[in-house]
Enzyme design. Structure first.
Site, PDB file in Angstrom:
ATOM      1  N   LYS A  54       1.036  -1.229  -0.168  1.00 20.17           N
ATOM      2  CA  LYS A  54      -0.037  -0.067  -0.048  1.00 20.17           C
ATOM      3  C   LYS A  54       0.830   1.219  -0.203  1.00 20.17           C
ATOM      4  CE  LYS A  54      -3.232  -2.334   3.194  1.00 20.17           C
ATOM      5  NZ  LYS A  54      -3.689  -2.160   4.492  1.00 20.17           N
ATOM      6  N   GLY A  55       2.111   1.308   0.265  1.00 24.20           N
ATOM      7  CA  GLY A  55       3.033   2.418   0.809  1.00 24.20           C
ATOM      8  C   GLY A  55       2.832   3.396  -0.268  1.00 24.20           C
ATOM      9  N   ASP A 114      14.602  -0.159   1.563  1.00 25.46           N
ATOM     10  CA  ASP A 114      15.182   0.032   2.641  1.00 25.46           C
ATOM     11  C   ASP A 114      16.453  -1.248   2.605  1.00 25.46           C
ATOM     12  OD1 ASP A 114      15.960  -0.279   5.500  1.00 25.46           O
ATOM     13  OD2 ASP A 114      14.249  -0.925   6.177  1.00 25.46           O
ATOM     14  N   VAL A 164      10.476   5.933   8.831  1.00 21.96           N
ATOM     15  CA  VAL A 164       9.779   7.092   8.645  1.00 21.96           C
ATOM     16  C   VAL A 164       8.415   6.864   8.420  1.00 21.96           C
ATOM     17  CG1 VAL A 164      11.700   8.744   7.993  1.00 21.96           C
ATOM     18  CG2 VAL A 164      10.666   7.012   6.403  1.00 21.96           C
TER      19      VAL A 164
HETATM   20  P1  IMP Z   1      12.820  -3.543   2.041  1.00 20.19           P
HETATM   21  O1  IMP Z   1      12.303  -4.745   1.494  1.00 20.19           O
HETATM   22  O2  IMP Z   1      13.586  -3.755   3.407  1.00 20.19           O
HETATM   23  O3  IMP Z   1      13.674  -2.670   1.327  1.00 20.19           O
HETATM   24  O4  IMP Z   1      11.671  -2.686   2.512  1.00 20.19           O
HETATM   25  C1  IMP Z   1      10.940  -2.102   1.828  1.00 20.19           C
HETATM   26  C2  IMP Z   1       9.304  -1.912   2.437  1.00 20.19           C
HETATM   27  O5  IMP Z   1       9.568  -2.045   3.676  1.00 20.19           O
HETATM   28  C3  IMP Z   1       8.918  -0.614   1.881  1.00 20.19           C
HETATM   29  O6  IMP Z   1       8.277  -0.843   0.800  1.00 20.19           O
HETATM   30  C4  IMP Z   1       8.150  -0.209   3.039  1.00 20.19           C
HETATM   31  O7  IMP Z   1       6.852  -0.568   2.902  1.00 20.19           O
HETATM   32  C5  IMP Z   1       8.774  -0.895   4.403  1.00 20.19           C
HETATM   33  N1  IMP Z   1       9.518   0.121   4.847  1.00 20.19           N
HETATM   34  C6  IMP Z   1      11.055   0.036   4.894  1.00 20.19           C
HETATM   35  N2  IMP Z   1      11.392   1.150   5.693  1.00 20.19           N
HETATM   36  C7  IMP Z   1      10.267   1.803   6.250  1.00 20.19           C
HETATM   37  C8  IMP Z   1      10.099   2.991   6.972  1.00 20.19           C
HETATM   38  O8  IMP Z   1      11.185   3.641   7.548  1.00 20.19           O
HETATM   39  N3  IMP Z   1       8.993   3.172   7.208  1.00 20.19           N
HETATM   40  C9  IMP Z   1       7.844   2.663   6.650  1.00 20.19           C
HETATM   41  N4  IMP Z   1       8.048   1.624   6.018  1.00 20.19           N
HETATM   42  C10 IMP Z   1       9.180   1.256   5.629  1.00 20.19           C
HETATM   43 MG    MG Z   2       6.118  -0.534   0.582  1.00 19.22          MG
END
Ligand code: IMP
Ligand code: MG
Length: 185
Positions: A54-55, A114, A164
């Site tokens: 959803k983000g 992230d 965040v």
């Molecule tokens: P990754 O797979 O670790 O790169 O994370 C990606 C997903 O984690 C993003 O699409 C977000 O939905 C969630 N996410 C990562 N960091 C944050 C943050 O600081 N705030 C909110 N959601 C986050």
């Molecule tokens: Mg996301």
């Protein structure tokens, strides 16, 4: 191609447990720049924005309106976190694309990269659908925690390693409707 993105530091005043990081004005200005770059790079073509739910729903909505090209929007639902703030490393598809993307110029629209695990997994998945091109547009990037290198062709802001919320980003489904982005204290 957007070559250098602003490196952002937090303000000092905490409001309702949130430390403001990016104002809605700063976000809007950057989204306009990203849209202009995409419009320039894909000139004469039409593109498919794949909005990662959803983000990314607010970012994708603003970005789509900043792109002066024929645009199709598709949604891909994923869940990469449980209710906490650390990545589980497991990416679950909660809603698949409603239409094919074969032969299309596809831009994956993500709220934040992230660890990079989510985008890496989604790129692998979408490549099997044979798009003509497949690129990534992310609003935020936290390079500190990156474990899988992922190409981000269009990046809004590089931020420090803090959790965040706002502008679509949540903590346990809350805060998505904040018009700005802040650090959850
Ligand atoms: P990754 O797979 O670790 O790169 O994370 C990606 C997903 O984690 C993003 O699409 C977000 O939905 C969630 N996410 C990562 N960091 C944050 C943050 O600081 N705030 C909110 N959601 C986050
Ligand atoms: Mg996301």
């Amino acid at each position: 191609m957007v070559r250098s993105e602003p490196k952002i530091r937090a303000a000092s005043e905490v409001v309702d447990g949130i430390l403001p990081l990016l104002t809605s004005e700063a976000i809007a200005a950057r989204v306009r720049e990203l849209g202009a770059s995409i419009t320039h790079d894909y000139e004469g073509r039409s593109i498919v924005l794949v909005c990662i739910l959803k983000g990314s729903f607010i970012f994708a909505a603003d970005l789509a309106r900043a792109i002066a090209l024929p645009v199709r929007i598709e949604f891909l639902g994923v869940r990469s976190y449980g209710q906490g703030t650390t990545s589980s490393g497991v990416v679950q598809i909660t809603q698949d694309l409603a239409n094919p993307i074969e032969g299309e110029e596809v831009l994956l629209v993500e709220d934040i990269v992230d660890t990079g695990l989510t985008v890496a997994h989604l790129l692998e998945l979408l490549r099997t659908r044979l798009p003509r091109t497949l690129k990534v547009c992310a609003l935020l990037h936290k390079p500190a925690r990156l474990c899988t290198p992922v190409p981000i062709e269009y990046l809004g802001f590089t931020i420090e390693d803090r959790f965040v919320v706002g502008y679509g980003l949540d903590r346990a489904e809350a805060y998505r409707n904040l018009p700005y982005i802040g650090i959850l204290e």
